[in-house]
Write a protein that holds these residues in place. Structure first.
Motif, PDB file in Angstrom:
ATOM      1  N   CYS A  58      -6.498  -1.870   3.244  1.00  0.00           N
ATOM      2  CA  CYS A  58      -5.256  -2.457   3.740  1.00  0.00           C
ATOM      3  C   CYS A  58      -5.522  -3.027   5.128  1.00  0.00           C
ATOM      4  O   CYS A  58      -5.825  -2.277   6.063  1.00  0.00           O
ATOM      5  N   HIS A  76       2.854  -0.869   3.806  1.00  0.00           N
ATOM      6  CA  HIS A  76       2.441  -2.165   4.357  1.00  0.00           C
ATOM      7  C   HIS A  76       2.365  -3.199   3.230  1.00  0.00           C
ATOM      8  O   HIS A  76       1.923  -2.879   2.139  1.00  0.00           O
ATOM      9  N   HIS A  97      -6.814   0.732   6.727  1.00  0.00           N
ATOM     10  CA  HIS A  97      -7.148   1.953   5.995  1.00  0.00           C
ATOM     11  C   HIS A  97      -7.303   1.629   4.516  1.00  0.00           C
ATOM     12  O   HIS A  97      -6.866   0.566   4.064  1.00  0.00           O
ATOM     13  N   CYS A 135       0.843  -1.196   0.000  1.00  0.00           N
ATOM     14  CA  CYS A 135       0.000   0.000   0.000  1.00  0.00           C
ATOM     15  C   CYS A 135       0.882   1.250   0.000  1.00  0.00           C
ATOM     16  O   CYS A 135       2.105   1.170   0.095  1.00  0.00           O
TER      17      CYS A 135
HETATM   18 ZN   LIG Z   1      -1.404   0.109   4.674  1.00  0.00          ZN
END
Ligand SMILES: [Zn+2]
Length: 84
Positions: free
Chosen positions: A70, A44, A75, A40
């Motif tokens: 995510c 992440h 988020h 992301c």
């Molecule tokens: Zn993320």
């Protein structure tokens, strides 16, 4: 009758386009279609099912870009596949 034939032709063309797109991306080194690693915008990394041309969980922005939730940071974010 002509409308039905036209509809079948369009479906076949769209189907072939999706198959070709998946083959081209797989040759670039991504594990698409299938369960792949994605990153992301916050960095992440998580695994998700990515089938080019046929995603139900995400908003597609292009062949290798989409908006998805995510699970690491909890988020919504733009995500890209990570080469494995
Ligand atoms: Zn993320």
């Amino acid at each position: 009758m002509k409308a039905i034939i036209l509809t079948i032709v369009i479906l076949v063309v769209v189907g072939l386009a999706i198959i070709i797109q998946n083959i081209v991306i797989r040759h670039k080194g991504y594990g698409i279609p299938g369960k792949i690693a994605v990153r992301c915008s916050k960095g992440h990394v998580f695994r998700t099912v990515w089938i080019e041309g046929g995603s139900f969980k995400a908003i597609r922005l292009g062949p290798l870009t989409r908006i998805q939730h995510c699970p690491v940071g909890n988020h919504w974010s733009i995500v890209h596949p990570v080469k494995e």
